[in-house]
Design an enzyme around this catalytic site. Structure first.
Site, PDB file in Angstrom:
ATOM      1  N   HIS A  58      -5.340  -4.431  -0.287  1.00 60.61           N
ATOM      2  CA  HIS A  58      -5.141  -3.757  -1.481  1.00 60.61           C
ATOM      3  C   HIS A  58      -5.426  -4.347  -2.808  1.00 60.61           C
ATOM      4  CE1 HIS A  58      -4.450   0.100   0.520  1.00 60.61           C
ATOM      5  NE2 HIS A  58      -4.078  -0.655   1.422  1.00 60.61           N
ATOM      6  N   LYS A  66     -12.073  -1.082   1.190  1.00 64.26           N
ATOM      7  CA  LYS A  66     -11.410  -0.584  -0.223  1.00 64.26           C
ATOM      8  C   LYS A  66     -12.214  -0.900  -1.166  1.00 64.26           C
ATOM      9  CE  LYS A  66      -6.963  -0.739   2.123  1.00 64.26           C
ATOM     10  NZ  LYS A  66      -7.419  -0.828   3.600  1.00 64.26           N
ATOM     11  N   SER A  80       0.853  -1.295   0.015  1.00 62.54           N
ATOM     12  CA  SER A  80      -0.140  -0.016  -0.122  1.00 62.54           C
ATOM     13  C   SER A  80       0.822   1.297  -0.121  1.00 62.54           C
ATOM     14  CB  SER A  80      -0.962   0.028   1.146  1.00 62.54           C
ATOM     15  OG  SER A  80      -0.102   0.079   2.556  1.00 62.54           O
TER      16      SER A  80
END
Length: 410
Positions: free
Chosen positions: A217, A249, A189
């Site tokens: 992610h 996310k 990230s």
């Protein structure tokens, strides 16, 4: 004020100073900005407010289906889960969502947990003991590093993505420990690069180790349909003992989850402290995430659009002479700077133009590697990306010119 209180505050002040309090003490800093207010007001910016700091990768946070699902869940189930799912019972939607997510990821089961950070912290401590070894990539997410440090085991790191070094470390250390867990990120990230999963699995299997892969992610980002690092490399996800994800996310919600063999998940359901002793996900949180999962299944073109935007942003940055480190152009693209002052100045210039992308100068990265992380979304337009790159390049050139002028004047 008591002496004990004074001693405590002295300790806090020292720790805060070491963490970089000088950057924020005057209150004139870019952190904790009420972005909703800026977005609503539009500010003095002709092109409006633009956030590059939110990891809403597929543009689902404001999608009518996710918002509508959350509203309906409030009306049907109320505002909270009301207790730990083990002793307080769960909503039917908890298990239904976990089943759907497991099916999407191609694994035996999924267990959702109130916090993505807590998932790693609790899971690592739960998996290993005093006779065991955990080895983590040195740039793995802080939740992995802190989970390793808190566990009653031997903890080592290997240089970032240096799998030859990992293999050598295991050759040297494996025989001295009962169980060995390797922990790393899928998509990093802070750097926007990825783990070489095929090579990592070869090393893991050769040394009879386990793997914890944090895909926070990479789910919804990597692979043709957003199934993560395994799909990216064409690997069976069941070769990985423990995959960790987040709902904050791609899925536009909040919370974390573990994906693993069905029997492993059932064991964790009754024993994992971070799950057993924490409240279940709020019904609206689950509903939002499940709606996002449905959209991802139905519209894989969102993943393709995200990838195209990310590659476009990366190429624009390179054309502008900006340093993006090892980023591969998948949702996370950092721009690295020579000094913290340079980084903070550029971030300030962006904010003055309505572009929100705070500097990362102390927390989460080495102090000699300041950067601004740009989170790309499928919802971004090409004009947004051009606006950002042009603003960064101009601000950086302005800062360096002013520094050169100052040096010449001395």
């Amino acid at each position: 004020m008591s002496s004990d209180c004074g001693s405590f505050l002295t300790y806090v002040e020292r720790r805060f100073r070491l963490a970089g309090s000088a950057l924020v003490d005057d209150g004139n800093h870019p952190y904790f900005v009420p972005t909703d207010t800026l977005e609503e007001e539009g500010g003095p910016w002709p092109e409006g407010f633009l956030s590059m700091s939110h990891y809403d990768y597929l543009g689902l946070m404001h999608h009518p289906e996710t918002v509508g699902a959350a509203k309906a869940a409030y009306d049907t189930f109320g505002t909270g889960a009301g207790g730990s799912r083990l002793v307080g019972g769960e909503r039917s939607t908890h298990r239904a969502f976990e089943k759907d997510l497991a099916e999407f990821l191609g694994v035996g089961g999924v267990l959702s947990i109130i916090s993505g950070y807590l998932t790693n912290i609790s899971l690592i401590q739960h998996m290993v003991g005093g006779r065991d070894l955990v080895i983590a990539d040195e740039l793995a997410h802080n939740s992995i590093i802190m989970g390793c440090k808190a566990a009653k085991c031997t903890f080592l790191t290997y240089p970032h993505n240096d799998l030859d070094a990992l293999a050598a470390l295991l050759d040297e250390q494996r025989a001295h420990f009962g169980r060995v867990l390797i922990a790393t990120d899928g998509l990093f990230s802070m750097d926007g690069d990825i783990t070489d999963l095929p090579r990592l699995l070869e090393i893991k299997e050769k040394h009879d180790a386990w793997l914890l892969l944090d895909e926070a992610h990479s789910y919804g980002v990597l692979g043709a349909t957003g199934r993560g690092l395994c799909e990216h490399f064409g690997i069976d996800p069941n070769r990985i003992e423990l995959a960790v994800g987040t709902l904050s996310k791609t899925f536009g919600s909040s919370g974390g989850f573990v994906a693993a063999n069905e029997r492993v998940i059932e064991w964790l359901r009754f024993t994992l402290p971070g799950f057993v002793f924490s409240v279940g996900l709020a019904p609206a949180t689950v509903a939002c995430a499940q709606a996002a999962l449905g959209i991802l299944r139905r519209e894989p073109e969102r993943v393709a659009r995200l990838r195209d935007n990310s590659q476009t942003f990366l190429n624009m940055a390179h054309s502008a002479g900006l340093d993006t480190g090892e980023a591969i152009g998948e949702a996370v693209v950092p721009v690295l700077f020579d000094t913290p002052d340079e980084c903070v100045y550029v971030a300030g210039c962006l904010m003055q133009q309505g572009i929100y992308a705070p500097p990362v100068v102390h927390v989460g990265v080495p102090k000699d590697a300041p950067r601004i992380r740009f989170f790309i979304s499928a919802a971004h337009e090409k004009a947004d990306l051009e606006r950002v790159i042009n603003a960064v390049a101009l601000a950086l050139a302005d800062f360096r010119a002013s520094q050169q002028t100052a040096i010449s004047a001395e």
